[in-house]
Design a protein around this motif. Structure first.
Motif, mmCIF file in Angstrom:
data_model
loop_
_atom_site.group_PDB
_atom_site.id
_atom_site.type_symbol
_atom_site.label_atom_id
_atom_site.label_comp_id
_atom_site.label_asym_id
_atom_site.label_seq_id
_atom_site.Cartn_x
_atom_site.Cartn_y
_atom_site.Cartn_z
ATOM 1 N N THR A 254 0.776 -1.040 0.067
ATOM 2 C CA THR A 254 -0.031 -0.114 -0.063
ATOM 3 C C THR A 254 0.914 1.148 0.045
ATOM 4 O O THR A 254 1.966 1.191 0.496
ATOM 5 C CB THR A 254 -0.954 -0.022 1.267
ATOM 6 O OG1 THR A 254 -0.050 0.132 2.526
ATOM 7 C CG2 THR A 254 -1.883 -1.162 1.362
ATOM 8 N N ARG A 255 0.170 2.217 -0.491
ATOM 9 C CA ARG A 255 1.070 3.656 -0.428
ATOM 10 C C ARG A 255 1.107 4.135 0.840
ATOM 11 O O ARG A 255 2.348 4.787 1.247
ATOM 12 C CB ARG A 255 0.112 4.817 -1.067
ATOM 13 C CG ARG A 255 0.911 6.143 -1.476
ATOM 14 C CD ARG A 255 -0.034 6.838 -2.362
ATOM 15 N NE ARG A 255 0.036 6.381 -3.734
ATOM 16 C CZ ARG A 255 0.948 6.635 -4.830
ATOM 17 N NH1 ARG A 255 2.012 7.263 -4.350
ATOM 18 N NH2 ARG A 255 0.655 5.982 -5.899
ATOM 19 N N SER A 256 0.372 4.250 1.878
ATOM 20 C CA SER A 256 0.526 4.451 2.951
ATOM 21 C C SER A 256 1.539 3.829 3.585
ATOM 22 O O SER A 256 2.532 4.246 4.655
ATOM 23 C CB SER A 256 -0.702 4.474 3.964
ATOM 24 O OG SER A 256 -1.346 3.223 4.093
ATOM 25 N N THR B 4 -3.346 2.114 8.384
ATOM 26 C CA THR B 4 -3.058 1.536 7.309
ATOM 27 C C THR B 4 -3.535 -0.077 6.963
ATOM 28 O O THR B 4 -3.799 -0.728 7.975
ATOM 29 C CB THR B 4 -1.331 1.258 7.459
ATOM 30 O OG1 THR B 4 -0.827 2.593 7.560
ATOM 31 C CG2 THR B 4 -0.810 0.637 6.249
ATOM 32 N N GLN C 5 5.075 5.135 2.383
ATOM 33 C CA GLN C 5 5.474 6.007 3.207
ATOM 34 C C GLN C 5 6.025 6.140 4.414
ATOM 35 O O GLN C 5 6.975 6.623 4.910
ATOM 36 C CB GLN C 5 4.280 7.175 3.013
ATOM 37 C CG GLN C 5 3.872 7.359 1.793
ATOM 38 C CD GLN C 5 2.312 8.190 1.781
ATOM 39 O OE1 GLN C 5 1.788 8.320 2.478
ATOM 40 N NE2 GLN C 5 2.142 9.079 0.731
ATOM 41 N N GLU C 6 5.347 5.263 5.206
ATOM 42 C CA GLU C 6 5.908 4.950 6.661
ATOM 43 C C GLU C 6 7.016 4.384 6.540
ATOM 44 O O GLU C 6 7.947 4.706 7.333
ATOM 45 C CB GLU C 6 4.734 4.006 7.112
ATOM 46 C CG GLU C 6 4.987 3.853 8.501
ATOM 47 C CD GLU C 6 4.067 2.767 9.268
ATOM 48 O OE1 GLU C 6 4.520 2.003 10.165
ATOM 49 O OE2 GLU C 6 2.749 2.802 8.931
ATOM 50 N N ASP D 105 -6.447 1.998 2.561
ATOM 51 C CA ASP D 105 -5.973 1.696 1.418
ATOM 52 C C ASP D 105 -6.884 0.975 0.764
ATOM 53 O O ASP D 105 -7.087 1.151 -0.368
ATOM 54 C CB ASP D 105 -4.526 1.278 1.178
ATOM 55 C CG ASP D 105 -3.363 1.978 1.986
ATOM 56 O OD1 ASP D 105 -2.731 3.034 1.442
ATOM 57 O OD2 ASP D 105 -3.263 1.715 3.451
#
Length: 340
Positions: free
Chosen positions: A141-143, A277, A146-147, A281
């Protein structure tokens, strides 16, 4: 046909999101001219994982792992897990100068901290070194991407998930659960990190059903006698249970994706979850579920969501598209290598 060696400490008979994802990858890779050769605990001696005996850890000397890899002579190596097999294959790749990719499936730092007092930063540092040594790390996932980037992980690439829309669908046998409605369902591992108590402790009308197995099962059965525990279910039987329920409750705060949410939505079930998260997503603002820090309010509000909307959102995700994305990531790694 290109040969991709996939090294994974998680494999059958385990039932979890990692295994389901890899099984689907193996099934669909030939459609794109590639073949997966699995390097798993099969054929090696194993020992039970401390605090989680259902998971078996491989006991294998590096030489036996090296022989397996050399017998396969793969075109590419992908390491799916950070266990004994994953570390042995990583060591072989680094020693022989072989390009390899990894994937980040599981929040081991949080899972470990939930069991023993190990600071999550220590474990993240350990995992960061593991993944940064490869040419790319695939993230669901994108989140989460980023994390992990904020924690110093490099070369992160997107690799989403899919759902079997033929198996998981609303028009199945809805009579398999003879329970008061509405029926709230949880499917997944029954372990402390899944936060299942946050679901079972809710004051909800109707019935609560738990499908899955794990080290916390007996404790939860004892503490929540009014809930229905069905154990592990797969295939047609699992699909019928999804279709027979009214709302899917996903209480985890630590999952990296949550394939079960796609399975539920494909079956017509709205999702109730925390805004973290995974749910952010998979469900987000699609209208196929309700995300709220008040999980009870989310579960009750989700009942008003039309089943056809949930399925329509799930159908945006296919295993074929996820497989294509996996292969594109590998191709991109070699293109960057040739430019360098």
């Amino acid at each position: 046909m290109s040969r991709i060696l996939i090294a994974s400490d998680a494999w059958r008979p385990q039932i979890n999101g990692v295994v389901r994802t890899l099984e689907r990858l193996v099934r669909h890779l030939p459609e794109f001219g590639a073949e997966a050769i699995m390097l798993t605990p099969e054929g090696f001696p194993t020992v039970p994982c401390p605090t989680y005996p259902e998971i078996r850890l491989t006991v294998a000397v590096p030489g036996s792992i090296a022989r397996r890899i050399e017998e396969v002579d793969p075109d590419h190596v992908h390491i799916a897990t950070e266990g004994p097999i994953g570390f042995a294959v990583r060591r072989w790749c680094l020693r022989h100068g072989r390009i390899f990719t990894t994937s980040y499936h599981t929040r081991f730092p949080e899972y470990l901290a939930a069991r023993i007092p190990v600071p999550v930063e220590w474990t993240y540092g350990f995992l960061r070194d593991f993944h940064n040594s490869g040419a790319g790390c695939m993230v669901a996932t994108r989140s989460l991407q980023q994390e992990l980037a904020a924690r110093g992980f490099h070369h992160l690439m997107s690799w989403s998930r899919g759902v079997d829309a033929e198996l998981f669908r609303p028009d199945r046998n809805r009579d398999v659960l003879d329970l008061p409605r509405p029926i709230y369902l949880y499917v997944g591992r029954v372990a402390v990190e899944k936060n299942i108590e946050a679901f079972l402790g809710l004051d909800l009308p109707g019935s609560k059903v738990v499908v899955g197995d794990g080290p916390a099962l007996e404790m939860l059965k004892r503490d929540y006698p009014d809930a229905t525990f069905l154990g592990s279910k797969v295939g047609e039987e699992l699909a019928d249970i999804y279709a027979a329920s009214d709302c899917f409750v996903f209480p985890s705060r630590t999952d990296t994706f949550g394939v079960v949410m796609l399975e539920a939505m494909a079956s017509g079930l709205p999702v109730a979850a925390f805004p973290v998260t995974g749910p952010l997503d998979v469900v987000g603002d699609t209208g196929a579920g309700v995300l709220d820090e008040d999980l009870r309010a989310a579960a009750i509000a989700a009942l008003d969501i039309p089943r056809e909307r949930c399925r329509a959102v799930a159908l945006r995700n296919s295993w074929q598209a996820a497989t294509r994305q996996f292969l594109d990531n590998i191709s991109g790694v070699y293109q960057l290598s040739s430019v360098a």
